[in-house]
Structure formats: structure tokens, C-alpha cells
Write a protein that holds these residues in place. Structure first.
Motif, mmCIF file in Angstrom:
data_model
loop_
_atom_site.group_PDB
_atom_site.id
_atom_site.type_symbol
_atom_site.label_atom_id
_atom_site.label_comp_id
_atom_site.label_asym_id
_atom_site.label_seq_id
_atom_site.Cartn_x
_atom_site.Cartn_y
_atom_site.Cartn_z
ATOM 1 N N LEU A 86 81.538 -105.439 -69.170
ATOM 2 C CA LEU A 86 81.406 -104.093 -69.723
ATOM 3 C C LEU A 86 82.675 -103.332 -69.364
ATOM 4 C CD1 LEU A 86 79.279 -102.455 -71.264
ATOM 5 C CD2 LEU A 86 78.507 -101.571 -69.054
ATOM 6 N N ILE A 87 83.412 -102.868 -70.379
ATOM 7 C CA ILE A 87 84.667 -102.143 -70.144
ATOM 8 C C ILE A 87 84.371 -100.678 -69.847
ATOM 9 C CG2 ILE A 87 86.830 -101.408 -71.220
ATOM 10 C CD1 ILE A 87 86.664 -104.139 -72.769
ATOM 11 N N ASP A 88 83.504 -100.094 -70.663
ATOM 12 C CA ASP A 88 82.969 -98.762 -70.430
ATOM 13 C C ASP A 88 81.622 -98.716 -71.139
ATOM 14 O OD1 ASP A 88 83.402 -98.036 -73.186
ATOM 15 O OD2 ASP A 88 85.427 -97.346 -72.715
ATOM 16 N N ALA A 89 81.014 -97.554 -71.237
ATOM 17 C CA ALA A 89 79.663 -97.465 -71.806
ATOM 18 C C ALA A 89 79.582 -97.957 -73.248
ATOM 19 C CB ALA A 89 79.166 -96.026 -71.719
ATOM 20 N N ASP A 90 80.694 -97.920 -73.975
ATOM 21 C CA ASP A 90 80.661 -98.272 -75.397
ATOM 22 C C ASP A 90 81.561 -99.430 -75.790
ATOM 23 O OD1 ASP A 90 78.805 -96.250 -76.020
ATOM 24 O OD2 ASP A 90 80.395 -94.760 -76.059
ATOM 25 N N HIS A 91 82.133 -100.139 -74.828
ATOM 26 C CA HIS A 91 83.024 -101.263 -75.133
ATOM 27 C C HIS A 91 82.762 -102.406 -74.155
ATOM 28 C CE1 HIS A 91 85.040 -97.729 -76.813
ATOM 29 N NE2 HIS A 91 85.389 -98.568 -77.769
ATOM 30 N N ALA A 92 82.788 -103.628 -74.678
ATOM 31 C CA ALA A 92 82.541 -104.799 -73.837
ATOM 32 C C ALA A 92 83.291 -105.999 -74.391
ATOM 33 C CB ALA A 92 81.044 -105.095 -73.773
ATOM 34 N N GLU A 93 83.437 -107.002 -73.553
ATOM 35 C CA GLU A 93 84.028 -108.275 -73.958
ATOM 36 C C GLU A 93 83.097 -109.404 -73.524
ATOM 37 O OE1 GLU A 93 87.883 -108.585 -72.153
ATOM 38 O OE2 GLU A 93 88.816 -107.397 -73.729
ATOM 39 N N VAL A 94 83.045 -110.444 -74.336
ATOM 40 C CA VAL A 94 82.273 -111.641 -74.006
ATOM 41 C C VAL A 94 83.167 -112.844 -74.263
ATOM 42 C CG1 VAL A 94 80.235 -113.037 -74.530
ATOM 43 C CG2 VAL A 94 80.089 -110.534 -74.649
ATOM 44 N N GLU A 95 83.323 -113.682 -73.242
ATOM 45 C CA GLU A 95 84.079 -114.919 -73.418
ATOM 46 C C GLU A 95 83.082 -116.057 -73.549
ATOM 47 O OE1 GLU A 95 87.405 -117.742 -71.223
ATOM 48 O OE2 GLU A 95 86.883 -115.814 -70.332
ATOM 49 N N PHE A 96 83.298 -116.911 -74.534
ATOM 50 C CA PHE A 96 82.375 -118.017 -74.768
ATOM 51 C C PHE A 96 83.116 -119.243 -75.289
ATOM 52 C CE2 PHE A 96 82.711 -115.994 -78.880
ATOM 53 C CZ PHE A 96 82.724 -117.054 -79.765
ATOM 54 N N VAL A 97 82.435 -120.368 -75.214
ATOM 55 C CA VAL A 97 82.886 -121.606 -75.837
ATOM 56 C C VAL A 97 81.719 -122.110 -76.681
ATOM 57 C CG1 VAL A 97 83.632 -123.988 -75.484
ATOM 58 C CG2 VAL A 97 84.475 -122.177 -73.965
#
Length: 135
Positions: A86-97
């Protein structure tokens, strides 16, 4: 009869695969994802099932391509979520394969996906980058 397992691979507290109806199914039916990781998992499930409408609905309109169409020749084999940040309340990143097979050849899609929450509180896929130099 055992209900079908969710393609996203999420497990319950006992380590058993979750049923599609109790995992990504409600999201594909219109329930908002509570976080970016579950949205990403549901998008993987939509690719497995060929649910173009869901892919479009869960994609940021500013970055959604006109030709969203899963490749019918791709057989998706499994998903591994490596990181959810979670970057902030309205932004996030997900790393996957995500592992797949096309015409008998195996492959991997390793992506770091970016998500944002819209004004209605729904998470949307924005775009992704490839940490290892390519898809």
C-alpha cells in the motif's frame, strides 16, 4: 461434489484452495475488491475464465486498451503473489508471477502492477512493469 477451486490459488485458513464462489466469484459478479491484491487475483481469474467485461470494468479507463481480449490459446497454470504494498490510502502495487502455457510452451509473466482507488472507493488496475526486463 466439491465446488470448483478459484483459479487465483488463494487458500483458506487450513491451507485448502478456496472455492471460486467464496473467493473471486463475488468480485467478478460486481462486489468491489477490498484491496488491490484481491483485485489483482480476481483479474487473474478473469483472464483464466475469459471474462472480458470484468477486465474492462476493473481497468482504469485512462489506461484501458480498446482491444482487451484474453488469448484463447493461453492456458493459465497458476499465480504466485510475491508482494502487496500500500503506497497510500488510494494507491498500491502488487508484484506477482503468473505461469502459463501457449502451444505446449511454458512461460511466466512477472509483473509489478499499479492500482488506484477511484472516487467511489473501487480499486482499479492502472498499469504494470516487468521487474525482470520483460513479460
Amino acid at each position: 461434489m466439491t465446488p470448483p477451486a478459484c483459479p487465483c490459488g488463494r487458500a483458506d485458513a487450513r491451507g485448502r484452495p478456496r472455492a471460486l464462489a467464496q473467493c473471486c466469484g463475488p468480485l467478478l459478479a460486481g462486489q468491489p475488491a477490498p484491496d488491490a491484491e484481491l483485485l489483482m487475483r480476481s483479474r487473474y481469474t478473469a483472464y483464466v475464465l475469459g471474462d472480458v467485461a470484468y477486465l474492462r470494468a476493473s481497468w482504469d479507463p485512462a489506461t484501458c486498451p480498446a482491444d482487451v481480449m484474453p488469448d484463447a490459446a493461453t492456458k493459465w497454470l497458476g499465480l504466485e503473489v510475491r508482494d502487496h504494498r500500500l503506497i497510500d490510502a488510494d494507491h498500491a502495487e502488487v508484484e506477482f508471477v503468473a505461469r502459463y502455457r501457449i502451444q505446449g510452451r511454458g512461460g511466466r509473466l512477472h509483473e509489478r502492477s499499479r492500482f488506484r482507488r477511484d472516487a467511489q472507493g473501487r480499486w482499479l488496475y492502472v498499469d504494470g512493469s516487468f521487474p525482470q526486463g520483460g513479460p
